[in-house]
Enzyme design. Structure first.
Site, PDB file in Angstrom:
ATOM      1  N   GLU A 156     -10.236  -2.716   0.272  1.00 28.21           N
ATOM      2  CA  GLU A 156      -8.892  -2.032   0.791  1.00 28.21           C
ATOM      3  C   GLU A 156      -9.223  -0.505   0.678  1.00 28.21           C
ATOM      4  O   GLU A 156      -9.607  -0.021  -0.219  1.00 28.21           O
ATOM      5  CB  GLU A 156      -7.965  -2.519  -0.418  1.00 28.21           C
ATOM      6  CG  GLU A 156      -6.429  -2.065   0.214  1.00 28.21           C
ATOM      7  CD  GLU A 156      -5.329  -2.438  -0.691  1.00 28.21           C
ATOM      8  OE1 GLU A 156      -5.505  -3.095  -1.826  1.00 28.21           O
ATOM      9  OE2 GLU A 156      -4.078  -2.307  -0.261  1.00 28.21           O
ATOM     10  N   ALA A 198      -6.971  -0.788 -10.116  1.00 30.28           N
ATOM     11  CA  ALA A 198      -7.681  -2.411  -9.785  1.00 30.28           C
ATOM     12  C   ALA A 198      -7.438  -2.837  -8.543  1.00 30.28           C
ATOM     13  O   ALA A 198      -6.411  -2.286  -7.944  1.00 30.28           O
ATOM     14  CB  ALA A 198      -6.952  -3.255 -10.890  1.00 30.28           C
ATOM     15  N   MET A 199      -8.035  -3.768  -8.135  1.00 29.47           N
ATOM     16  CA  MET A 199      -8.030  -4.434  -6.970  1.00 29.47           C
ATOM     17  C   MET A 199      -7.898  -5.808  -6.668  1.00 29.47           C
ATOM     18  O   MET A 199      -8.433  -6.867  -7.506  1.00 29.47           O
ATOM     19  CB  MET A 199      -9.146  -3.964  -5.841  1.00 29.47           C
ATOM     20  CG  MET A 199      -9.190  -4.625  -4.611  1.00 29.47           C
ATOM     21  SD  MET A 199      -7.701  -3.920  -3.711  1.00 29.47           S
ATOM     22  CE  MET A 199      -7.501  -5.305  -2.670  1.00 29.47           C
ATOM     23  N   GLU A 200      -6.814  -6.558  -5.982  1.00 32.07           N
ATOM     24  CA  GLU A 200      -6.425  -7.835  -6.105  1.00 32.07           C
ATOM     25  C   GLU A 200      -7.217  -8.724  -5.093  1.00 32.07           C
ATOM     26  O   GLU A 200      -6.644  -9.756  -4.961  1.00 32.07           O
ATOM     27  CB  GLU A 200      -4.979  -7.985  -5.511  1.00 32.07           C
ATOM     28  CG  GLU A 200      -4.750  -7.652  -4.201  1.00 32.07           C
ATOM     29  CD  GLU A 200      -4.145  -6.096  -3.754  1.00 32.07           C
ATOM     30  OE1 GLU A 200      -4.610  -5.296  -4.799  1.00 32.07           O
ATOM     31  OE2 GLU A 200      -3.608  -6.065  -2.598  1.00 32.07           O
ATOM     32  N   HIS A 223       0.062  -7.076 -12.466  1.00 33.80           N
ATOM     33  CA  HIS A 223       0.194  -6.572 -10.999  1.00 33.80           C
ATOM     34  C   HIS A 223      -0.734  -7.291 -10.086  1.00 33.80           C
ATOM     35  O   HIS A 223      -0.350  -7.790  -9.003  1.00 33.80           O
ATOM     36  CB  HIS A 223       0.120  -5.058 -10.945  1.00 33.80           C
ATOM     37  CG  HIS A 223       0.259  -4.678  -9.838  1.00 33.80           C
ATOM     38  ND1 HIS A 223       1.544  -3.938  -9.060  1.00 33.80           N
ATOM     39  CD2 HIS A 223      -0.727  -4.266  -8.766  1.00 33.80           C
ATOM     40  CE1 HIS A 223       1.162  -3.398  -7.972  1.00 33.80           C
ATOM     41  NE2 HIS A 223      -0.179  -3.541  -7.632  1.00 33.80           N
ATOM     42  N   GLU A 224      -1.908  -6.915 -10.536  1.00 29.66           N
ATOM     43  CA  GLU A 224      -3.065  -7.725  -9.542  1.00 29.66           C
ATOM     44  C   GLU A 224      -2.906  -9.252  -9.569  1.00 29.66           C
ATOM     45  O   GLU A 224      -3.123  -9.512  -8.366  1.00 29.66           O
ATOM     46  CB  GLU A 224      -4.411  -7.512 -10.139  1.00 29.66           C
ATOM     47  CG  GLU A 224      -4.806  -6.033 -10.376  1.00 29.66           C
ATOM     48  CD  GLU A 224      -4.334  -5.061  -9.276  1.00 29.66           C
ATOM     49  OE1 GLU A 224      -4.395  -5.548  -8.072  1.00 29.66           O
ATOM     50  OE2 GLU A 224      -3.995  -3.842  -9.391  1.00 29.66           O
ATOM     51  N   GLU A 261       3.048  -3.386  -1.907  1.00 30.98           N
ATOM     52  CA  GLU A 261       3.007  -2.956  -3.258  1.00 30.98           C
ATOM     53  C   GLU A 261       4.337  -2.643  -3.780  1.00 30.98           C
ATOM     54  O   GLU A 261       4.517  -2.713  -5.061  1.00 30.98           O
ATOM     55  CB  GLU A 261       2.287  -1.506  -3.090  1.00 30.98           C
ATOM     56  CG  GLU A 261       0.897  -1.684  -2.535  1.00 30.98           C
ATOM     57  CD  GLU A 261      -0.085  -2.448  -3.552  1.00 30.98           C
ATOM     58  OE1 GLU A 261       0.406  -2.455  -4.462  1.00 30.98           O
ATOM     59  OE2 GLU A 261      -1.257  -2.754  -3.040  1.00 30.98           O
TER      60      GLU A 261
HETATM   61  N1  PHE Z   1      -3.997  -2.587  -3.813  1.00 36.08           N
HETATM   62  C1  PHE Z   1      -4.492  -1.961  -5.271  1.00 36.08           C
HETATM   63  C2  PHE Z   1      -3.292  -2.357  -6.006  1.00 36.08           C
HETATM   64  O1  PHE Z   1      -2.321  -1.863  -5.891  1.00 36.08           O
HETATM   65  C3  PHE Z   1      -4.858  -0.817  -5.325  1.00 36.08           C
HETATM   66  C4  PHE Z   1      -5.870  -0.176  -4.536  1.00 36.08           C
HETATM   67  C5  PHE Z   1      -5.996   0.231  -3.486  1.00 36.08           C
HETATM   68  C6  PHE Z   1      -7.146  -0.159  -5.042  1.00 36.08           C
HETATM   69  C7  PHE Z   1      -7.131   0.681  -2.602  1.00 36.08           C
HETATM   70  C8  PHE Z   1      -8.383   0.199  -4.471  1.00 36.08           C
HETATM   71  C9  PHE Z   1      -8.255   0.663  -3.210  1.00 36.08           C
HETATM   72  O2  PHE Z   1      -3.411  -3.050  -6.847  1.00 36.08           O
HETATM   73 ZN    ZN Z   2      -1.089  -3.273  -5.875  1.00 39.29          ZN
END
Ligand code: PHE
Ligand code: ZN
Length: 850
Positions: free
Chosen positions: A122, A255-257, A290-291, A313
């Site tokens: 992302e 973090a990343m989902e 959140h994730e 988000e």
């Molecule tokens: N989508 C992630 C979150 O809000 C944030 C994120 C964005 C992480 C871009 C990495 C790169 O949980």
């Molecule tokens: Zn998010």
């Protein structure tokens, strides 16, 4: 300097991709510098597509070969991607590319962190892995084969098989490429399991580097609580047999989902009482939630394009805030969130970087992962819920999941669901998504013959590209108190829709005291002529805990503003009110700690700016010092008792109750240290059994310039723990006096453990510099120069983190002309730096255009 004019992308230009992607097969042959990625993708042309161009994104890839249906293809390749002539019936695209994970310091695409392979896709990182329609509205199932020597090799979905040197994964849920993930390395797992409410057994793992296994238990519990909560509150169940979390040391964000394989900045998952503070524990619990919640709000229902980012988000932040309120304390969470909103989103919304929660244009989407998209995006959902009511909110959400599961959606889809579920017209409400800027609401009142009238006038100052604003729907939660402190009207939500509007309350025996914007029911700035006596009354009597805190906060601000502007002494009525509250053991310790926490110096600067003054950071600092010193003296006789009463004995537990007590204890300690020369803090440092107490003691000592020995001891004890060392770096700068801040930060950039390539370490130092208001803005300009030097250096390695940190300069126009000139010189220097990234260029240009 010749620079290409950067391309701007517009919401209004959206066109669907001309092909469906039926399946994606990827093979990775992992080596640090020459990884091969072989893709086999089934495309089907859409017969009625308006745009039939076959364009695949691809950046920093070395194309080895390309085939269509087994025949060599000859695509046109640029540094942005490729186009190719393709059949008009379904076909198979095959490509082999070479990439260099070890050389990838931008931490986007496939990169290496501590000898481990990991990905971040992302928003637009997948195009650095292979050629692909890298846009969120293209969804497909992925099958992944990983070949390499790593002991653990993971991807999304379910495991399909593994053997010596290979592993295969299949994700049955169609997803956009930004949710793709791969991790490979020498990892160990902390296992767990969860049984969903329909009886499906889910295997859970937190994967970490050997040595970190003992820091996973809290995260695992947080994950299980999140899974249960989403079932109980939203009726949403997990949908795979496996859920993996991986901790990575080098990561640009929190973090990343990624579907079934969340990747975390290790600071947002690893926790132990010895190494993490209460604040760390709470944040980790919230980010894990959140994730996890993104699995439905983000993954099962995703965004049509990146302009819709707040669709996932804003909603997911709103959901994680609900979760934290349920797990901990609702008022404390609300107060914390409003403090953050005012510290991060208000400056953005009232400066050169202002943009609506749904922006209409960008050059680099990475620059729009902002407080406005996240936090204001969540506020907008909170307002919607308040306007339609809880029952209608959950009815609408149910319809959202039924109607849009598996789709890539827009804000229009989201609002339509609410309109259909509730029958309410949301045309005017939608302005919250398209208009930037924080509305000002002026309040006036009138009382005659038992009737009380509240009149509201709303207006929003101009923001870049939006000179004029229309009135919005503003839910105003209001209650009324009688002069003796009883509530005579409970909370009621007034809907402000016009530019000016009045509401009346009848049958009141005397003129009431209004409690306006309870629970901070809308992200606006209230303007109301009121007295400190009335604020003190609300601090003592309001039934709404948020507004009770808010009254204290307003008193604190007024006192400090008067000290700065007129050289006034700290307001004694306020000091007395504080003393009374702090000593009142009936009150929640967490709440008392919040009331005792002074508004930040940046907040005072913002308040002065809003009132038309030019803030002087040194004067604001001096006023803060004088105030805190006076408060410490006023409380002198009670401090030892309060310190003892709030010291938490026994084994550490990171629950809200203990954390609240420790927060209050930490505030007391910092006051005590001003009077006892650091004796108590030194004792606490010696005896500390957990990081919260150790950190609080070190902070108090450093602030008093009495912490050299403890700082050295802290270093000796923790030098091998990267996350604790981040605290050590940051704290020395955060606690430095204004004239010493830049030198402290500069010295730490030369420390052997300073590492620009690690975003956490860079942020620890530069974030602390920018966060020390009087130090960063010291008249010497050294703070500005150091930050600019560091940003120019980092931009060559990591544009995304560089660009985000440019926001430290966003408030520059509110300071005096000397400081403006100094900052302008630094911004201009960054803008002219050779080979500046698109990310940083966009940020600096927007800030300079102020
Ligand atoms: N989508 C992630 C979150 O809000 C944030 C994120 C964005 C992480 C871009 C990495 C790169 O949980
Ligand atoms: Zn998010």
């Amino acid at each position: 300097m010749a620079k290409d004019t950067p391309q701007t992308f517009y919401l209004k230009d959206y066109t669907p991709f001309g092909f469906d992607v039926e399946s994606v097969h990827l093979t990775f042959r992992l080596t640090p510098e020459t990884t091969r990625v072989i893709s086999k993708i089934r495309f089907a042309p859409k017969p009625d597509a308006a745009d039939k161009t076959f364009f695949l994104h691809g950046e920093e890839l070395q194309l080895i070969s390309a085939k269509i249906d087994g025949q060599d293809a000859t695509p046109d390749v640029t540094d942005k991607g490729l186009t190719c002539a393709v059949p008009s019936t379904p076909f198979t695209w095959e490509a082999e590319v070479e990439i260099n994970p070890a050389g990838n310091t931008a931490l986007e695409g496939l990169y290496m962190s501590n000898r481990m392979y990991c990905t971040q896709c992302e928003a637009e990182g997948f195009r650095k892995i292979t050629y692909y329609p890298d846009r969120p509205d293209v969804m497909s199932t992925f099958t992944v084969r990983i070949e390499g020597d790593e002991p653990v090799m993971l991807s999304n979905g379910n495991p399909m098989g593994a053997g010596e040197g290979w592993a295969e994964w299949h994700d049955p849920w169609p997803k956009p490429a930004y949710l793709f993930a791969l991790v490979a390395g020498d990892l160990v797992n902390h296992p767990g399991s969860f049984t969903t409410r329909s009886g499906k057994e889910v295997e859970l793992n937190i994967w970490v580097r050997p040595g970190d296994e003992n820091k996973c238990a809290f995260g695992m519990e947080a994950l299980k609580k999140s899974m249960k909560w989403d079932e109980d509150v939203y009726g949403l169940e997990y949908d795979l047999e496996l859920f993996n979390i991986v901790a990575v040391d080098d990561f640009n964000m929190g973090a990343m989902e990624n579907k079934g394989l969340n990747i975390f900045n290790s600071s947002c998952v690893l926790a132990s009482p010895e190494t993490s503070t209460d604040a760390n524990f709470e944040r980790i619990e919230a980010i894990i939630a959140h994730e996890y919640f993104h699995n439905w709000t983000g993954n099962r229902i995703t965004c049509r394009d990146w302009f819709q980012l707040c669709l996932k988000e804003g909603l997911t932040v709103f959901r994680d805030a609900q979760f934290t309120s349920d797990m901990r304390s609702e008022p404390v969470k609300r107060i914390d969130d409003v403090i953050t909103l005012r510290a991060r989103q208000f400056p953005e919304d009232n400066g050169p970087l202002a943009h609506p929660p749904r922006p209409e244009q960008f050059q680099e989407i990475n620059n729009f992962y902002t407080a406005t998209v996240y936090e204001k995006g969540a506020e907008v959902i909170g307002m919607l819920k308040r306007l339609v009511g809880d029952e209608n909110y959950y009815k609408a959400l149910k319809l959202y999941f039924e109607r849009h599961d598996g789709q890539a959606c827009t804000i229009e889809d989201w609002l339509k669901v609410f309109e259909d579920a509730t029958g309410r017209d949301l045309q005017q409400f939608k302005l919250w998504y398209s208009q930037a800027g924080t509305p000002r609401v002026k309040v006036s009142e009138d009382y005659a013959d038992g009737t009380y009238t509240l009149t509201f006038e709303q207006s929003t100052p101009p923001t870049p590209g939006q000179p004029d604003k229309a009135p919005r729907v503003i839910p105003m939660a209001v209650g009324l108190l009688s002069p003796n402190g009883d509530e005579v009207r409970g909370t009621q939500v007034l809907e402000l829709t016009g530019a000016k509007q009045s509401f009346t309350f009848d049958g009141l025996a005397s003129k009431p005291v209004p409690s306006i914007l309870r629970e901070f029911s809308a992200p606006v700035i209230l303007e109301r002529g009121t007295t400190n006596a009335e604020r003190a009354f609300l601090l003592a009597h309001d039934t709404d805990p948020f507004n009770r805190w808010e009254a204290g906060n307003a008193l604190a601000k007024e006192t400090r503003v008067a000290m700065v502007l007129d050289g006034a002494a700290p307001d004694t009525a306020y000091l007395d009110a504080l003393e009374k509250l702090v000593r009142d053991d009936e009150q929640d310790p967490a709440f008392r700690a919040l009331v005792l926490s002074p508004p930040s110096q940046a907040d005072i600067a913002q308040t002065l700016h809003e009132r038309g003054y030019t803030p002087d950071p040194q004067k604001i600092y001096d006023a803060a010092e004088t105030f805190t010193q006076t408060l410490a003296q006023q409380l002198e006789t009670s401090l030892p008792r309060l310190y003892a009463a709030t010291t938490v004995e026994g084994p550490y537990s990171p629950d809200a109750e203990g954390a609240g007590k420790r927060a209050l204890n930490g505030r007391i300690l910092s006051l005590l240290t001003r009077l006892d020369g650091g004796e108590q803090a030194a004792r606490q440092y010696e005896a500390a059994g957990n990081m919260t107490q150790q950190y609080a003691a070190l902070a108090a000592l450093l602030k008093a310039e009495k912490g050299d020995a403890q700082s050295q001891a802290f270093f000796d004890q923790w030098q091998d723990d990267r996350l604790v060392m981040d605290k050590w770096f940051a704290l020395q700068i955060a606690c430095a006096a204004p004239e010493k801040t830049a030198a402290a930060a500069a010295g730490l950039t030369k420390h052997a453990l300073f590492d620009m390539k690690n975003p956490n370490r860079f942020r620890a130092v530069m974030g602390a510099l920018a966060g020390n208001h009087a130090g960063f803005h010291h008249a010497s300009g050294e703070g500005y120069q150091l930050l600019a030097d560091s940003l120019i250096a980092l931009d060559k390695l990591n544009p995304q983190t560089t660009a985000r940190m440019c926001a430290a300069f966003q408030t520059w126009k509110r300071y005096g002309s000397d400081r403006q000139a100094l900052i302008r010189a630094q911004l201009t220097r960054i803008a002219g730096a050779e080979g500046l990234s698109r990310d940083t260029n966009e940020m600096v240009t927007r800030i300079l255009d102020a």
